[in-house]
Design a protein around this motif. Structure first.
Motif, PDB file in Angstrom:
ATOM      1  N   ILE B 181       0.853  -1.192   0.000  1.00  0.00           N
ATOM      2  CA  ILE B 181       0.000   0.000   0.000  1.00  0.00           C
ATOM      3  C   ILE B 181       0.881   1.232   0.000  1.00  0.00           C
ATOM      4  O   ILE B 181       2.010   1.187   0.525  1.00  0.00           O
ATOM      5  CB  ILE B 181      -0.970  -0.012   1.201  1.00  0.00           C
ATOM      6  CG1 ILE B 181      -2.121   0.961   0.951  1.00  0.00           C
ATOM      7  CG2 ILE B 181      -0.260   0.334   2.500  1.00  0.00           C
ATOM      8  CD1 ILE B 181      -3.327   0.684   1.789  1.00  0.00           C
ATOM      9  N   SER B 184       4.879   1.126   0.506  1.00  0.00           N
ATOM     10  CA  SER B 184       5.489   0.003   1.208  1.00  0.00           C
ATOM     11  C   SER B 184       5.005  -1.318   0.643  1.00  0.00           C
ATOM     12  O   SER B 184       3.872  -1.420   0.175  1.00  0.00           O
ATOM     13  CB  SER B 184       5.108   0.007   2.695  1.00  0.00           C
ATOM     14  OG  SER B 184       5.388   1.239   3.276  1.00  0.00           O
ATOM     15  N   LYS B 214      -2.915 -11.335  15.061  1.00  0.00           N
ATOM     16  CA  LYS B 214      -4.188 -10.618  15.048  1.00  0.00           C
ATOM     17  C   LYS B 214      -4.170  -9.554  13.967  1.00  0.00           C
ATOM     18  O   LYS B 214      -3.132  -8.946  13.726  1.00  0.00           O
ATOM     19  CB  LYS B 214      -4.390  -9.894  16.388  1.00  0.00           C
ATOM     20  CG  LYS B 214      -4.905 -10.758  17.496  1.00  0.00           C
ATOM     21  CD  LYS B 214      -5.320  -9.816  18.618  1.00  0.00           C
ATOM     22  CE  LYS B 214      -5.331 -10.513  19.967  1.00  0.00           C
ATOM     23  NZ  LYS B 214      -5.296  -9.505  21.038  1.00  0.00           N
ATOM     24  N   PRO B 215      -5.308  -9.293  13.353  1.00  0.00           N
ATOM     25  CA  PRO B 215      -5.333  -8.213  12.360  1.00  0.00           C
ATOM     26  C   PRO B 215      -5.291  -6.859  13.060  1.00  0.00           C
ATOM     27  O   PRO B 215      -5.680  -6.762  14.220  1.00  0.00           O
ATOM     28  CB  PRO B 215      -6.678  -8.411  11.667  1.00  0.00           C
ATOM     29  CG  PRO B 215      -7.533  -9.079  12.681  1.00  0.00           C
ATOM     30  CD  PRO B 215      -6.619  -9.907  13.544  1.00  0.00           C
ATOM     31  N   PRO B 216      -4.802  -5.840  12.372  1.00  0.00           N
ATOM     32  CA  PRO B 216      -4.867  -4.502  12.958  1.00  0.00           C
ATOM     33  C   PRO B 216      -6.324  -4.072  13.068  1.00  0.00           C
ATOM     34  O   PRO B 216      -7.167  -4.568  12.325  1.00  0.00           O
ATOM     35  CB  PRO B 216      -4.127  -3.633  11.948  1.00  0.00           C
ATOM     36  CG  PRO B 216      -4.085  -4.412  10.689  1.00  0.00           C
ATOM     37  CD  PRO B 216      -4.218  -5.857  11.036  1.00  0.00           C
ATOM     38  N   PRO B 217      -6.636  -3.172  14.010  1.00  0.00           N
ATOM     39  CA  PRO B 217      -8.016  -2.687  14.092  1.00  0.00           C
ATOM     40  C   PRO B 217      -8.396  -2.001  12.779  1.00  0.00           C
ATOM     41  O   PRO B 217      -7.558  -1.342  12.165  1.00  0.00           O
ATOM     42  CB  PRO B 217      -7.984  -1.694  15.259  1.00  0.00           C
ATOM     43  CG  PRO B 217      -6.550  -1.428  15.529  1.00  0.00           C
ATOM     44  CD  PRO B 217      -5.758  -2.561  14.983  1.00  0.00           C
ATOM     45  N   SER B 219      -9.879   0.594  12.097  1.00  0.00           N
ATOM     46  CA  SER B 219      -9.692   2.048  12.051  1.00  0.00           C
ATOM     47  C   SER B 219      -8.290   2.404  11.572  1.00  0.00           C
ATOM     48  O   SER B 219      -8.054   3.490  11.057  1.00  0.00           O
ATOM     49  CB  SER B 219      -9.928   2.645  13.435  1.00  0.00           C
ATOM     50  OG  SER B 219      -9.078   2.020  14.365  1.00  0.00           O
ATOM     51  N   SER B 220      -7.328   1.484  11.751  1.00  0.00           N
ATOM     52  CA  SER B 220      -5.958   1.802  11.356  1.00  0.00           C
ATOM     53  C   SER B 220      -5.666   1.342   9.937  1.00  0.00           C
ATOM     54  O   SER B 220      -4.574   1.481   9.435  1.00  0.00           O
ATOM     55  CB  SER B 220      -4.977   1.133  12.317  1.00  0.00           C
ATOM     56  OG  SER B 220      -4.955  -0.262  12.078  1.00  0.00           O
ATOM     57  N   MET B 221      -6.656   0.718   9.297  1.00  0.00           N
ATOM     58  CA  MET B 221      -6.405   0.173   7.969  1.00  0.00           C
ATOM     59  C   MET B 221      -7.041   1.034   6.893  1.00  0.00           C
ATOM     60  O   MET B 221      -8.158   1.476   7.030  1.00  0.00           O
ATOM     61  CB  MET B 221      -6.991  -1.227   7.865  1.00  0.00           C
ATOM     62  CG  MET B 221      -6.084  -2.276   8.413  1.00  0.00           C
ATOM     63  SD  MET B 221      -6.713  -3.877   8.028  1.00  0.00           S
ATOM     64  CE  MET B 221      -8.117  -3.980   9.101  1.00  0.00           C
ATOM     65  N   CYS B 224      -6.089   0.580  -0.841  1.00  0.00           N
ATOM     66  CA  CYS B 224      -5.370   1.298  -1.889  1.00  0.00           C
ATOM     67  C   CYS B 224      -6.253   2.404  -2.463  1.00  0.00           C
ATOM     68  O   CYS B 224      -5.771   3.440  -2.904  1.00  0.00           O
ATOM     69  CB  CYS B 224      -4.957   0.352  -3.006  1.00  0.00           C
ATOM     70  SG  CYS B 224      -3.709  -0.838  -2.495  1.00  0.00           S
ATOM     71  N   ASP B 279      10.724   5.561  -1.015  1.00  0.00           N
ATOM     72  CA  ASP B 279      10.629   6.916  -0.472  1.00  0.00           C
ATOM     73  C   ASP B 279      10.574   7.905  -1.623  1.00  0.00           C
ATOM     74  O   ASP B 279      11.503   7.978  -2.426  1.00  0.00           O
ATOM     75  CB  ASP B 279      11.860   7.172   0.401  1.00  0.00           C
ATOM     76  CG  ASP B 279      11.669   8.385   1.282  1.00  0.00           C
ATOM     77  OD1 ASP B 279      10.844   9.244   0.915  1.00  0.00           O
ATOM     78  OD2 ASP B 279      12.324   8.453   2.327  1.00  0.00           O
ATOM     79  N   GLY B 383      -5.172  14.541  10.402  1.00  0.00           N
ATOM     80  CA  GLY B 383      -4.051  14.242  11.299  1.00  0.00           C
ATOM     81  C   GLY B 383      -3.484  15.509  11.921  1.00  0.00           C
ATOM     82  O   GLY B 383      -3.217  15.576  13.122  1.00  0.00           O
ATOM     83  N   LEU B 386      -5.864  16.940  14.533  1.00  0.00           N
ATOM     84  CA  LEU B 386      -5.785  16.239  15.814  1.00  0.00           C
ATOM     85  C   LEU B 386      -4.540  16.655  16.581  1.00  0.00           C
ATOM     86  O   LEU B 386      -4.558  16.811  17.796  1.00  0.00           O
ATOM     87  CB  LEU B 386      -5.777  14.729  15.587  1.00  0.00           C
ATOM     88  CG  LEU B 386      -7.082  14.096  15.103  1.00  0.00           C
ATOM     89  CD1 LEU B 386      -6.922  12.595  15.005  1.00  0.00           C
ATOM     90  CD2 LEU B 386      -8.238  14.439  16.025  1.00  0.00           C
ATOM     91  N   MET B 387      -3.444  16.821  15.827  1.00  0.00           N
ATOM     92  CA  MET B 387      -2.196  17.228  16.480  1.00  0.00           C
ATOM     93  C   MET B 387      -2.334  18.612  17.113  1.00  0.00           C
ATOM     94  O   MET B 387      -1.913  18.838  18.241  1.00  0.00           O
ATOM     95  CB  MET B 387      -1.066  17.257  15.454  1.00  0.00           C
ATOM     96  CG  MET B 387      -0.237  16.015  15.468  1.00  0.00           C
ATOM     97  SD  MET B 387       1.132  16.157  14.347  1.00  0.00           S
ATOM     98  CE  MET B 387       0.586  15.131  13.040  1.00  0.00           C
ATOM     99  N   ALA B 390      -4.435  18.445  20.209  1.00  0.00           N
ATOM    100  CA  ALA B 390      -3.702  17.911  21.356  1.00  0.00           C
ATOM    101  C   ALA B 390      -2.761  18.961  21.929  1.00  0.00           C
ATOM    102  O   ALA B 390      -2.615  19.099  23.152  1.00  0.00           O
ATOM    103  CB  ALA B 390      -2.929  16.667  20.944  1.00  0.00           C
TER     104      ALA B 390
END
Lengths: 110, 466
Positions: B181, B184, B214-217, B219-221, B224, B279, B383, B386-387, B390
């Motif tokens: 994806i 990577s 375990k699969p990632p949650p 929300s983090s996936m 493409c 990169d 993102g 949210l930063m 915070a």
């Protein structure tokens, strides 16, 4: 000689891959001076490194993308000097100077 | 003629013995077309006629005819694997073509399996191609996979990945798995050589669950479709997958050692996860490729471990539930109806002049925003937002600092929030209220339901939605 160092630290490199770098200022490689012992005086291990990264290095507040219930979240592999951390004792592995710790999230696209 | 499993070369003596005339198909002559066609790979040391005949007698199943499956199947077909099954339920779309190079502009709308097989027939007409123009399911997986010697996981979602691995464990099939994806890619050979479920002989190869418990949650996936992917990155992984599959089949690495003289490392390799990082800001460097050492089979693995209760029957009848396993509950925001508006209603209100001086925040990534936005929208990627939120919380700044400077002085102007598909925008509304920007309900902060996708559907069909 440099000034006396009050807190002994361990120099290591920490790498992020598979999208995790996004949580760390979009930088894939970080040089980290990790305190040699945690607040309880225990030698620094991976568990301590993870909390250290969350507190000091993470720029993104979405910590839940990195840790869940104070453990590394499912779907992230931890590699110690390019070997799966399960071969090295997982969270209890004691960090050594110049270690390379890689966090890589598993991918599913195709 | 249908080939039988008895054709597998390994059952017929050692790799180095003189061809056994009874070894069905494994000692036959290559015909002229085959001889010419495969000559350049047969003369590679270690390959030879024997390796080529093994490929010709092999059956490979490619699951997914997309960014991995296209390049993977092209090399598998070119190398002369005798039977090639391809499974995928999707049709070719124009946005696939930058990476799914086995399709073609004039085949948009065709089933991907049919489109890809057309391409492969042009490349090499000798293999037998078997199309499965539907998705792999717990109900059909075992019947299909059982027909093959090796499986290539070229899919795009974790539920199917766990299903494929589980079936491969139970049917003892080697699995070459890749994923990619954005910038990577990852590649790993699993279950090779396959060992019986529950066997803990040292050196047993791991399955997908041993490496990725375990699969990632969810929300983090991202897919493409949402996050994007560079063609050469996913292509590189597909090509590497084909390389591994060809190696395994030509050298029979998935078979038990055939002779005491075989080198001991022949198929007891260190399980390795290859990762590729591309990169866009720097040239190829020392960490572009990394080979990571993985553990072997896990004693307590759900699928292949000691006390596993996984069965083919169970899988067929919904146990385990793959979809549920891969969809842990996500944090969902429940905004009251008065804090939400449809794209059409927002547009109508704006046209009627009912929204003078409002602020419209677009929280998509800047790449998405750059292709087009609603007039007057200001871009604050989710993102970053949210930063900032915070930072304000931590350092105690004014809540309005979260808005772009030009908008922060607009007092109590209502704020509308739009994102790509309507999820981040709800969280943004929640966040802004949490910061106190709603002035205890006096200032309106409203989510545009369904994001820019809804805008395209309800308001502006020509909008360049990506």
């Amino acid at each position: 000689m440099s000034d006396t160092i009050e807190v002994a630290t361990i120099p290591i490199t920490v790498d992020f891959s598979g999208g995790l770098e996004m949580l760390f200022d979009n930088q894939r490689r970080h040089s980290v001076s990790l305190p040699a012992v945690d607040s309880g005086g225990k030698p620094a291990d991976i568990a301590f490194l993870i909390s250290h990264l969350c507190e000091k290095l993470m720029k993104d507040p979405r910590a839940e993308l990195f840790v869940l219930d104070s453990h590394i979240r499912p779907g992230i592999l931890v590699l110690i000097n390019d070997a799966d951390w399960e071969l090295e004792g997982e969270e209890d592995y004691k960090i050594q100077p110049r270690d390379n710790i890689l966090f890589v999230s598993t991918l599913h696209g195709g | 003629m249908e080939e039988d499993t008895g054709d597998r070369p390994s059952t017929n003596g050692t790799a180095s013995t003189v061809a056994n005339p009874t070894a069905n198909g494994c000692s036959r002559r290559l015909d002229d077309d085959e001889f010419e066609r495969y000559s350049r790979q047969m003369i590679v040391p270690g390959m030879g006629k024997e390796g080529q005949l093994r490929l010709i007698n092999s059956r490979v199943l490619i699951i997914g005819a997309g960014g991995l499956g296209c390049p993977a199947s092209m090399y598998i077909a070119g190398a002369g694997v005798g039977t090639i099954g391809i499974i995928d339920g999707d049709v070719v779309e124009i946005s696939n073509l930058h990476r799914q190079i086995g399709h073609a502009t004039f085949r948009i709308g065709l089933k991907k399996v049919d489109s890809l097989i057309q391409h492969l027939m042009g490349l090499n007409h000798l293999p037998k191609y078997i199309p499965y123009p539907f998705h792999l399911t717990p109900q059909n997986a075992a019947d299909i996979i059982s027909q093959y010697d090796l499986v290539m996981d070229c899919t795009d979602n974790p539920a199917t990945r766990y299903l494929i691995s589980d079936i491969c464990v139970l049917l003892r099939k080697p699995l070459v798995s890749a994923a990619s994806i954005q910038k990577s890619g990852q590649l790993i050979v699993l279950n090779c050589p396959p060992a019986p479920q529950g066997s803990l002989t040292p050196g047993c190869a791991p399955c997908y669950r041993c490496c990725f418990k375990k699969p990632p949650p969810p929300s983090s996936m991202v897919s493409c479709g949402e996050a994007g992917v560079m063609g050469p990155v996913v292509g590189m992984m597909g090509v590497a997958q084909a390389g591994e599959a060809i190696k395994i089949l030509a050298s029979a690495l998935h078979m038990p050692p055939q002779s005491p003289t075989d080198p001991p490392e022949r198929n007891l390799h260190q399980p390795t996860l290859l990762i590729y990082t591309y990169d866009l800001e720097s040239a190829v460097g020392p960490y572009s490729f990394r080979a990571l050492k993985m553990g072997g089979r896990k004693k307590n693995c759900f699928a292949c471990g000691e006390n596993s209760t996984l069965t083919l029957e169970g899988i067929k009848t919904g146990n385990p539930d793959y979809v549920q396993f891969c969809s842990a509950p996500t944090s969902n925001v429940n905004l009251p109806p008065e804090e939400r508006i449809t794209a059409a209603a927002y547009h109508a209100a704006k046209e009627r002049g009912e929204l003078p001086g409002h602020i419209l925040l677009d929280t998509r990534e800047k790449e998405h925003f750059s292709f087009g936005s609603i007039e007057g929208a200001v871009n604050v990627p989710f993102g970053k937002l949210l930063m900032k939120a915070a930072a304000i919380k931590r350092d105690g700044g004014a809540a309005s600092e979260i808005l772009p400077p030009a908008e922060s002085g607009k007092g109590d102007a209502p704020i509308f929030v739009v994102c790509r598909r309507g999820v981040d925008s709800q969280e943004t509304v929640e966040k802004l209220k949490e910061l106190g920007l709603d002035d205890q309900g006096k200032r309106k902060i409203v989510d545009i339901i369904g994001g820019m996708r809804a805008w395209k559907e309800e308001v502006d069909p020509s909008f360049p939605f990506i």
